[in-house]
Scaffold this motif. Structure first.
Motif, PDB file in Angstrom:
ATOM      1  N   PHE A   1      16.952  11.101 -71.361  1.00 25.24           N
ATOM      2  CA  PHE A   1      15.904  11.243 -70.356  1.00 25.24           C
ATOM      3  C   PHE A   1      16.244  12.351 -69.367  1.00 25.24           C
ATOM      4  CE2 PHE A   1      15.212   6.869 -71.792  1.00 25.24           C
ATOM      5  CZ  PHE A   1      13.853   6.923 -72.064  1.00 25.24           C
ATOM      6  N   MET A   2      17.520  12.438 -68.997  1.00 25.96           N
ATOM      7  CA  MET A   2      17.923  13.451 -68.021  1.00 25.96           C
ATOM      8  C   MET A   2      17.734  14.850 -68.609  1.00 25.96           C
ATOM      9  SD  MET A   2      18.756  13.924 -65.039  1.00 25.96           S
ATOM     10  CE  MET A   2      19.675  14.803 -63.842  1.00 25.96           C
ATOM     11  N   GLY A   3      18.116  15.041 -69.856  1.00 24.79           N
ATOM     12  CA  GLY A   3      17.920  16.342 -70.500  1.00 24.79           C
ATOM     13  C   GLY A   3      16.453  16.719 -70.530  1.00 24.79           C
ATOM     14  N   SER A   4      15.614  15.769 -70.897  1.00 21.17           N
ATOM     15  CA  SER A   4      14.173  16.008 -70.946  1.00 21.17           C
ATOM     16  C   SER A   4      13.625  16.277 -69.549  1.00 21.17           C
ATOM     17  CB  SER A   4      13.481  14.792 -71.559  1.00 21.17           C
ATOM     18  OG  SER A   4      12.094  14.941 -71.504  1.00 21.17           O
ATOM     19  N   TYR A   5      14.100  15.515 -68.578  1.00 26.59           N
ATOM     20  CA  TYR A   5      13.664  15.680 -67.185  1.00 26.59           C
ATOM     21  C   TYR A   5      14.022  17.079 -66.673  1.00 26.59           C
ATOM     22  CZ  TYR A   5      13.788  15.095 -62.107  1.00 26.59           C
ATOM     23  OH  TYR A   5      13.610  15.263 -60.764  1.00 26.59           O
ATOM     24  N   LEU A   6      15.262  17.488 -66.897  1.00 28.55           N
ATOM     25  CA  LEU A   6      15.688  18.820 -66.449  1.00 28.55           C
ATOM     26  C   LEU A   6      14.896  19.911 -67.154  1.00 28.55           C
ATOM     27  CD1 LEU A   6      19.561  18.383 -66.246  1.00 28.55           C
ATOM     28  CD2 LEU A   6      17.964  18.665 -64.343  1.00 28.55           C
ATOM     29  N   GLU A   7      14.709  19.753 -68.455  1.00 29.86           N
ATOM     30  CA  GLU A   7      13.974  20.754 -69.222  1.00 29.86           C
ATOM     31  C   GLU A   7      12.535  20.896 -68.725  1.00 29.86           C
ATOM     32  OE1 GLU A   7      12.815  21.613 -73.888  1.00 29.86           O
ATOM     33  OE2 GLU A   7      14.587  20.417 -73.424  1.00 29.86           O
ATOM     34  N   LYS A   8      11.873  19.777 -68.477  1.00 27.13           N
ATOM     35  CA  LYS A   8      10.492  19.815 -67.989  1.00 27.13           C
ATOM     36  C   LYS A   8      10.414  20.434 -66.598  1.00 27.13           C
ATOM     37  CE  LYS A   8       8.851  16.011 -70.780  1.00 27.13           C
ATOM     38  NZ  LYS A   8       8.525  14.588 -70.824  1.00 27.13           N
ATOM     39  N   ASN A   9      11.378  20.123 -65.746  1.00 27.99           N
ATOM     40  CA  ASN A   9      11.366  20.675 -64.399  1.00 27.99           C
ATOM     41  C   ASN A   9      11.662  22.164 -64.390  1.00 27.99           C
ATOM     42  OD1 ASN A   9      10.963  18.851 -61.905  1.00 27.99           O
ATOM     43  ND2 ASN A   9      11.903  17.553 -63.461  1.00 27.99           N
ATOM     44  N   VAL A  10      12.589  22.605 -65.217  1.00 23.36           N
ATOM     45  CA  VAL A  10      12.874  24.042 -65.305  1.00 23.36           C
ATOM     46  C   VAL A  10      11.643  24.766 -65.840  1.00 23.36           C
ATOM     47  CG1 VAL A  10      14.259  25.794 -66.500  1.00 23.36           C
ATOM     48  CG2 VAL A  10      15.380  23.825 -65.450  1.00 23.36           C
ATOM     49  N   GLN A  11      10.963  24.172 -66.831  1.00 21.98           N
ATOM     50  CA  GLN A  11       9.754  24.791 -67.373  1.00 21.98           C
ATOM     51  C   GLN A  11       8.654  24.839 -66.328  1.00 21.98           C
ATOM     52  OE1 GLN A  11       9.410  26.378 -70.445  1.00 21.98           O
ATOM     53  NE2 GLN A  11       7.624  27.124 -69.354  1.00 21.98           N
ATOM     54  N   ALA A  12       8.495  23.761 -65.561  1.00 20.78           N
ATOM     55  CA  ALA A  12       7.479  23.741 -64.499  1.00 20.78           C
ATOM     56  C   ALA A  12       7.780  24.799 -63.451  1.00 20.78           C
ATOM     57  CB  ALA A  12       7.413  22.358 -63.859  1.00 20.78           C
ATOM     58  N   PHE A  13       9.050  24.933 -63.098  1.00 17.25           N
ATOM     59  CA  PHE A  13       9.438  25.938 -62.110  1.00 17.25           C
ATOM     60  C   PHE A  13       9.195  27.346 -62.664  1.00 17.25           C
ATOM     61  CE2 PHE A  13      12.410  28.651 -59.816  1.00 17.25           C
ATOM     62  CZ  PHE A  13      12.089  28.316 -58.504  1.00 17.25           C
ATOM     63  N   THR A  14       9.505  27.563 -63.939  1.00 16.80           N
ATOM     64  CA  THR A  14       9.271  28.857 -64.584  1.00 16.80           C
ATOM     65  C   THR A  14       7.783  29.179 -64.614  1.00 16.80           C
ATOM     66  OG1 THR A  14      11.249  28.582 -65.938  1.00 16.80           O
ATOM     67  CG2 THR A  14       9.637  30.180 -66.720  1.00 16.80           C
ATOM     68  N   ASP A  15       6.965  28.189 -64.965  1.00 19.32           N
ATOM     69  CA  ASP A  15       5.515  28.389 -64.978  1.00 19.32           C
ATOM     70  C   ASP A  15       5.008  28.754 -63.586  1.00 19.32           C
ATOM     71  OD1 ASP A  15       5.577  27.742 -67.663  1.00 19.32           O
ATOM     72  OD2 ASP A  15       4.797  25.704 -67.379  1.00 19.32           O
ATOM     73  N   PHE A  16       5.513  28.045 -62.568  1.00 20.68           N
ATOM     74  CA  PHE A  16       5.126  28.326 -61.181  1.00 20.68           C
ATOM     75  C   PHE A  16       5.513  29.760 -60.812  1.00 20.68           C
ATOM     76  CE2 PHE A  16       6.735  28.554 -56.786  1.00 20.68           C
ATOM     77  CZ  PHE A  16       5.540  28.419 -56.110  1.00 20.68           C
ATOM     78  N   GLN A  17       6.717  30.150 -61.183  1.00 16.77           N
ATOM     79  CA  GLN A  17       7.201  31.496 -60.883  1.00 16.77           C
ATOM     80  C   GLN A  17       6.337  32.559 -61.568  1.00 16.77           C
ATOM     81  OE1 GLN A  17      11.121  32.343 -62.430  1.00 16.77           O
ATOM     82  NE2 GLN A  17      11.605  33.654 -60.695  1.00 16.77           N
ATOM     83  N   GLN A  18       5.951  32.317 -62.812  1.00 14.20           N
ATOM     84  CA  GLN A  18       5.109  33.265 -63.536  1.00 14.20           C
ATOM     85  C   GLN A  18       3.718  33.359 -62.908  1.00 14.20           C
ATOM     86  OE1 GLN A  18       5.388  31.741 -67.532  1.00 14.20           O
ATOM     87  NE2 GLN A  18       7.177  32.987 -68.017  1.00 14.20           N
TER      88      GLN A  18
END
Length: 177
Positions: free
Chosen positions: A99-116
């Motif tokens: 769950f933690m791996g998935s949580y981190l991955e989703k949050n990094v992706q959300a942050f990347t999307d926000f940055q883009q």
């Protein structure tokens, strides 16, 4: 594989880099040895690639990516505090590891999307508009604060669900908390 750089021929979907026992990396696309810094540039350029052991053909991509992260962390401005790294280590072997791996991955992706999205929107801003934008009590902090709060709430919900699941499973075996 055929020649990748010849005119009229398509490049492979994924670049193959071979790692030799002497720790050298060989880019089969350019037929040259490359450095870890050049592999990092492939990541920054969003070039799809795989790193394979030259003898066994084992996939070493994760290992190379972790090596790049290690070098970045050892450099001037690390991204992770010691406490954050210690917490990540504590999740290995824990029931929440997946769950933690998935949580981190989703949050990094959300942050990347926000940055883009922010970068795309900033292309239409004039220097005057940027100046006004930056002078309005730093709206980025508000957006990032909202993002952090949403992330915290998601994590708490995930913890609550895991606790409920564990209690149900233990209850089924007659074990009470």
């Amino acid at each position: 594989m055929t020649s990748k750089k010849a005119s009229g021929q398509a490049k492979p979907a994924q670049r193959v880099i071979k790692k030799y026992p002497n720790r050298r990396l060989y880019d089969t696309d350019t037929s040259t040895y490359i450095t870890l810094a050049e592999v990092k540039q492939l990541v920054l350029d969003a070039e799809p690639f795989v790193v394979r052991d030259a003898k066994t053909n084992e996939d070493l991509t994760r290992s190379i990516l972790l090596q790049i992260i290690l070098e970045e962390e050892a450099g001037g401005a690390p991204m992770f505090s010691e406490a954050a790294l210690a917490n990540i280590i504590r999740f290995y072997g824990h029931a929440m590891q997946g769950f933690m791996g998935s949580y981190l991955e989703k949050n990094v992706q959300a942050f990347t999307d926000f940055q883009q999205q922010l970068a795309a929107q900033s292309k239409v801003l004039t220097p005057e508009m940027w100046s006004q934008f930056m002078n309005v009590q730093n709206p980025i902090q508000g957006v990032m604060g909202n993002y952090a709060e949403q992330s915290r709430v998601l994590f708490e919900k995930m913890q609550e669900q895991m606790q409920k699941n564990a209690e149900q499973m233990l209850g089924a075996f007659g074990v009470k908390k």
